[in-house]
Design an enzyme around this catalytic site. Sequence first.
Site, mmCIF file in Angstrom:
data_model
loop_
_atom_site.group_PDB
_atom_site.id
_atom_site.type_symbol
_atom_site.label_atom_id
_atom_site.label_comp_id
_atom_site.label_asym_id
_atom_site.label_seq_id
_atom_site.Cartn_x
_atom_site.Cartn_y
_atom_site.Cartn_z
ATOM 1 N N LYS A 113 2.855 -34.648 5.655
ATOM 2 C CA LYS A 113 1.592 -34.564 6.375
ATOM 3 C C LYS A 113 1.802 -34.538 7.896
ATOM 4 O O LYS A 113 0.979 -34.017 8.637
ATOM 5 C CB LYS A 113 0.687 -35.734 6.001
ATOM 6 C CG LYS A 113 0.389 -35.871 4.511
ATOM 7 C CD LYS A 113 -0.929 -35.297 4.131
ATOM 8 C CE LYS A 113 -1.317 -35.424 2.671
ATOM 9 N NZ LYS A 113 -0.302 -35.317 1.649
HETATM 10 C C1 LIG Z 1 -0.227 -34.584 0.456
HETATM 11 C C2 LIG Z 1 1.049 -34.538 -0.299
HETATM 12 C C3 LIG Z 1 1.297 -33.557 -1.284
HETATM 13 C C4 LIG Z 1 0.260 -32.516 -1.694
HETATM 14 O O1 LIG Z 1 0.029 -31.541 -0.713
HETATM 15 P P1 LIG Z 1 -1.297 -30.650 -0.753
HETATM 16 O O2 LIG Z 1 -1.302 -29.898 0.525
HETATM 17 O O3 LIG Z 1 -2.443 -31.620 -0.850
HETATM 18 O O4 LIG Z 1 -1.214 -29.777 -1.945
HETATM 19 C C5 LIG Z 1 2.523 -33.565 -1.915
HETATM 20 N N1 LIG Z 1 3.462 -34.501 -1.636
HETATM 21 C C6 LIG Z 1 3.260 -35.458 -0.701
HETATM 22 C C7 LIG Z 1 4.331 -36.476 -0.460
HETATM 23 C C8 LIG Z 1 2.067 -35.508 0.012
HETATM 24 O O5 LIG Z 1 1.868 -36.479 0.942
#
Ligand SMILES: *Cc1c(COP(=O)(O)O)cnc(C)c1O
Length: 494
Positions: A113
């Site tokens: 993120k």
């Molecule tokens: C948010 C997240 C995801 C999923 O990503 P999206 O963009 O919501 O599909 C996968 N792995 C981790 C560790 C995340 O924090």
Amino acid sequence: MNYISTRGSKERVSSAEAIKRGLAEDGGLFIPEALPEFSLTMLTRWKNMDYRQRAADLLKLFLTDYSEDELKACTAAAYSEEKFSEAAIAPIRSLDRQHHILELWHGPTSAFKDMALQLLPQLLTKALLKTGENSQIAILVATSGDTGKAALEGFRDVEQTKVVVFYPKDGVSEIQRMQMLSQGGSNVAVVAVEGNFDDAQSGVKEIFSDAGVKQRLQAKQIRLSSANSINWGRLAPQIVYYFSAYIDLVAAGQLTLGEKVNFVVPTGNFGNILAGYYAKQMGLPIGRLICAANPNNVLTDFIRTGKYDRSRAFHKTISPSMDILISSNLERMLYYIADGRCELVEGWMKSLKEKGGYDIGAKLLQKVQDIFWSEWVSDELTQETIRKVYEERNYLLDPHTAVAWQAGEAYRKTGDETPQIILSTASPFKFNDSVLKALGVAATETEFAMLKTLAAKTGWTIPTQLAELENLPILHKDICTPKGMQQCVEDILQ
Ligand SMILES: *Cc1c(COP(=O)(O)O)cnc(C)c1O
């Protein structure tokens, strides 16, 4: 370049306006009115650029109301050496010619993120200037763990913004809680909610739709906003690493320019993989985008059948950031699959809201399947994968990345031997409990003790910001009930 809504209202706005607003007026998501092309010749120039320059170079195609200097300043601030522990920002590890792991977790919160939430605040503050916005922007976040911390880190001490994060009091891991409670910065607040994630999320939604709150805040020159992954300012930065990974592999002699690759993406809200879909549409030679899911397999079913059906049991898994049944960003993909026929998109979204699902039909399903493939992976197989990959290749996967790895292996069995780039979305240390169990170590200690156990067992280095967590002072102690959230926000924003 202007932005339009997936639901077809006539409104066209600048990228700054789209980033400031987050959501279009008609409830749809903003998308660029045309897709810029990014040729392999243009990409070749990237060999001599660092990640910050690459990001600015790509974003200027989408954010045409930002100057090049502004974009360079934004990406330099977001992807600084202080904040990322690897100079490459998003380094790629090639385990063999078929398996390349793109590590997206070297930022301040050890999860992917950061790739977007470090940049969004930079883009947003510039957007406020460009649109003549004088109000303070208050970002409200309900988090099940990763997003809250990434938003806090991204917005800390960013001018003209405040950020308030709500998390379920007993619903996050010890590390995630300490990451949030130790958060420094003059403009941040973290509040525990006596309830679960849904309570926190519903509470935030209610605050957003409360006209009284809006009015009272407006009187104080405060505007509410969200850092949710539907914001174009969160999506656009993610397109960069698809191109960046590709050119890095070409530079390393692992790929020849123009050769196809497949990307495997652990998916929740469909934000990360959607960025890959944009990269493909812009000209990156991607064969397939493999959507990896956990037992919350609503997307796997959709990609296999064309039917989206959220009416199903919700599973708490060891890859919690993918525990999601409504993947908001799918709406943008549907828009393209439907060739921009907004009335179709609108109908599906209405049906999702009222009936819990929709069916896109056989013809459009074929178009989806030409690009996407999906598999879901159980917790048991996820742990088995962590163990196997560690034992056979000496590489440590976090549970989310392990889901992706396994989905990629399942896809390979269909006979497609195209090299795979597997998106790694979290440091294994962030989910050390599940990772240790997968390696056969009974997790009986506190999470902080387990960090050291995992490091000792594997010889991998604990990310500094996780290693020092245990001894940081707790700076946030507020607790409220779901009903008390609104008052809490108004008190904080006094
Ligand atoms: C948010 C997240 C995801 C999923 O990503 P999206 O963009 O919501 O599909 C996968 N792995 C981790 C560790 C995340 O924090």
